[in-house]
Design a protein around this motif. Sequence first.
Motif, PDB file in Angstrom:
ATOM      1  N   GLY A  89      -8.818 -28.507  10.631  1.00  0.00           N
ATOM      2  CA  GLY A  89      -8.603 -27.262  11.361  1.00  0.00           C
ATOM      3  C   GLY A  89      -8.106 -26.151  10.469  1.00  0.00           C
ATOM      4  N   CYS A  90      -7.171 -26.491   9.573  1.00  0.00           N
ATOM      5  CA  CYS A  90      -6.654 -25.500   8.626  1.00  0.00           C
ATOM      6  C   CYS A  90      -7.772 -24.984   7.730  1.00  0.00           C
ATOM      7  CB  CYS A  90      -5.554 -26.121   7.760  1.00  0.00           C
ATOM      8  SG  CYS A  90      -4.180 -26.841   8.663  1.00  0.00           S
ATOM      9  N   THR A  91      -8.561 -25.902   7.213  1.00  0.00           N
ATOM     10  CA  THR A  91      -9.630 -25.543   6.286  1.00  0.00           C
ATOM     11  C   THR A  91     -10.695 -24.688   6.962  1.00  0.00           C
ATOM     12  OG1 THR A  91      -9.240 -27.552   4.989  1.00  0.00           O
ATOM     13  CG2 THR A  91     -11.402 -26.507   4.760  1.00  0.00           C
ATOM     14  N   PHE A  92     -11.079 -25.065   8.169  1.00  0.00           N
ATOM     15  CA  PHE A  92     -12.090 -24.317   8.921  1.00  0.00           C
ATOM     16  C   PHE A  92     -11.626 -22.883   9.168  1.00  0.00           C
ATOM     17  CE2 PHE A  92     -13.830 -23.119  13.169  1.00  0.00           C
ATOM     18  CZ  PHE A  92     -15.172 -23.078  12.844  1.00  0.00           C
ATOM     19  N   SER A  93     -10.404 -22.715   9.664  1.00  0.00           N
ATOM     20  CA  SER A  93      -9.911 -21.367   9.960  1.00  0.00           C
ATOM     21  C   SER A  93      -9.670 -20.562   8.681  1.00  0.00           C
ATOM     22  CB  SER A  93      -8.627 -21.433  10.797  1.00  0.00           C
ATOM     23  OG  SER A  93      -7.622 -22.175  10.150  1.00  0.00           O
ATOM     24  N   ALA A  94      -9.276 -21.247   7.608  1.00  0.00           N
ATOM     25  CA  ALA A  94      -9.079 -20.554   6.333  1.00  0.00           C
ATOM     26  C   ALA A  94     -10.402 -20.038   5.775  1.00  0.00           C
ATOM     27  CB  ALA A  94      -8.417 -21.482   5.322  1.00  0.00           C
ATOM     28  N   CYS A  95     -11.461 -20.811   5.970  1.00  0.00           N
ATOM     29  CA  CYS A  95     -12.772 -20.368   5.486  1.00  0.00           C
ATOM     30  C   CYS A  95     -13.257 -19.147   6.271  1.00  0.00           C
ATOM     31  CB  CYS A  95     -13.775 -21.511   5.563  1.00  0.00           C
ATOM     32  SG  CYS A  95     -15.338 -21.145   4.734  1.00  0.00           S
ATOM     33  N   ILE A  96     -13.049 -19.167   7.589  1.00  0.00           N
ATOM     34  CA  ILE A  96     -13.387 -17.976   8.387  1.00  0.00           C
ATOM     35  C   ILE A  96     -12.625 -16.768   7.856  1.00  0.00           C
ATOM     36  CG2 ILE A  96     -13.233 -16.901  10.668  1.00  0.00           C
ATOM     37  CD1 ILE A  96     -13.541 -19.684  11.900  1.00  0.00           C
ATOM     38  N   THR A  97     -11.333 -16.950   7.583  1.00  0.00           N
ATOM     39  CA  THR A  97     -10.488 -15.866   7.082  1.00  0.00           C
ATOM     40  C   THR A  97     -11.004 -15.335   5.756  1.00  0.00           C
ATOM     41  OG1 THR A  97      -8.591 -16.933   8.146  1.00  0.00           O
ATOM     42  CG2 THR A  97      -8.113 -15.230   6.520  1.00  0.00           C
ATOM     43  N   ALA A  98     -11.360 -16.244   4.856  1.00  0.00           N
ATOM     44  CA  ALA A  98     -11.865 -15.828   3.548  1.00  0.00           C
ATOM     45  C   ALA A  98     -13.146 -15.011   3.671  1.00  0.00           C
ATOM     46  CB  ALA A  98     -12.109 -17.061   2.672  1.00  0.00           C
ATOM     47  N   GLU A  99     -14.044 -15.457   4.536  1.00  0.00           N
ATOM     48  CA  GLU A  99     -15.307 -14.737   4.703  1.00  0.00           C
ATOM     49  C   GLU A  99     -15.078 -13.361   5.341  1.00  0.00           C
ATOM     50  OE1 GLU A  99     -18.154 -15.939   3.321  1.00  0.00           O
ATOM     51  OE2 GLU A  99     -16.686 -17.404   2.596  1.00  0.00           O
ATOM     52  N   LEU A 100     -14.158 -13.288   6.297  1.00  0.00           N
ATOM     53  CA  LEU A 100     -13.833 -11.984   6.885  1.00  0.00           C
ATOM     54  C   LEU A 100     -13.204 -11.065   5.846  1.00  0.00           C
ATOM     55  CD1 LEU A 100     -12.359 -13.100  10.337  1.00  0.00           C
ATOM     56  CD2 LEU A 100     -14.589 -12.021   9.930  1.00  0.00           C
ATOM     57  N   ALA A 101     -12.399 -11.631   4.953  1.00  0.00           N
ATOM     58  CA  ALA A 101     -11.777 -10.829   3.893  1.00  0.00           C
ATOM     59  C   ALA A 101     -12.816 -10.205   2.977  1.00  0.00           C
ATOM     60  CB  ALA A 101     -10.809 -11.691   3.086  1.00  0.00           C
ATOM     61  N   LYS A 102     -13.959 -10.880   2.855  1.00  0.00           N
ATOM     62  CA  LYS A 102     -15.049 -10.353   2.020  1.00  0.00           C
ATOM     63  C   LYS A 102     -15.900  -9.331   2.761  1.00  0.00           C
ATOM     64  CE  LYS A 102     -16.377 -14.603   0.771  1.00  0.00           C
ATOM     65  NZ  LYS A 102     -17.071 -15.710   0.058  1.00  0.00           N
TER      66      LYS A 102
END
Length: 267
Positions: free
Chosen positions: A215-228
């Motif tokens: 769950g942490c990894t999934f939400s962190a990846c969404i965050t990273a992509e939004l940051a880009k």
Amino acid sequence: MSNFPQALTIAGSDSGGGAGIQADLKTFQMRRVFGTSAITAITAQNTLGVFDIHSIPLTTIESQLKAIAEDFSISAHKIGMLGTVETIECVANCLRQYDFGMLVLDPVMIAKGGAPLLKNNAIDALRQQLLPLADVITPNLPEAEALTGIVINDQRAVEKAARQLQEWGVKTVVIKGGHSQNSQSAVCSDWVFTPTEQFTFESPRFPTRHTHGTGCTFSACITAELAKGNSIYDSIQTAKAFISAAISQPLNIGQGHGPTNHWAYGV
């Protein structure tokens, strides 16, 4: 001034390295996003369980967020483990002061081994203080049920829970289906509800116990992509592919619920 994408994770520390702050920063790095962090709690845990939790003083949480706000250009941030009403209120107050871009809320409630990571009286605070601030929320089925009070046993109930979360202020709801009663199915579905549309992402269900920190990894990846600067749809799609790769190529670390493989998907 660097235009390199920068993201923030507000979460607990996992001494086992598979979840929490550690998983988030590993994910940010793999997605070529510079990661910053504000630690809300320190846990003593490994793949066998959680053995101790120490909440960080509120003044220290405030100081971490203030320091990040004054020196970094954060374009997306995520929230993981908060634990207590006081921590939730502290973080919410800080987020009203500082602009950290889009917010992804992962409502962390229970560790993979079953240990509670959010006190029961904190659920109301989470609803009232953080849901109105969230652009994306990523509950699994038990978390969605706990937040909404809706028993989710079919597609109609999934949509009802998602719409309830949106009524409370969240823009996009991602309900993860890994805990589905139909867990013997070969396919795992995640349901996404934006303000204007809904869609489903599917992936194979992988038979493995090494799912700590998914769950942490999934939400962190969404965050990273939004940051880009990527769209909500593209960010969730990439995160689904990222976590599927991380689960399907396990590292086989630890004697219990081992961590996922953060470099399986590549960059």
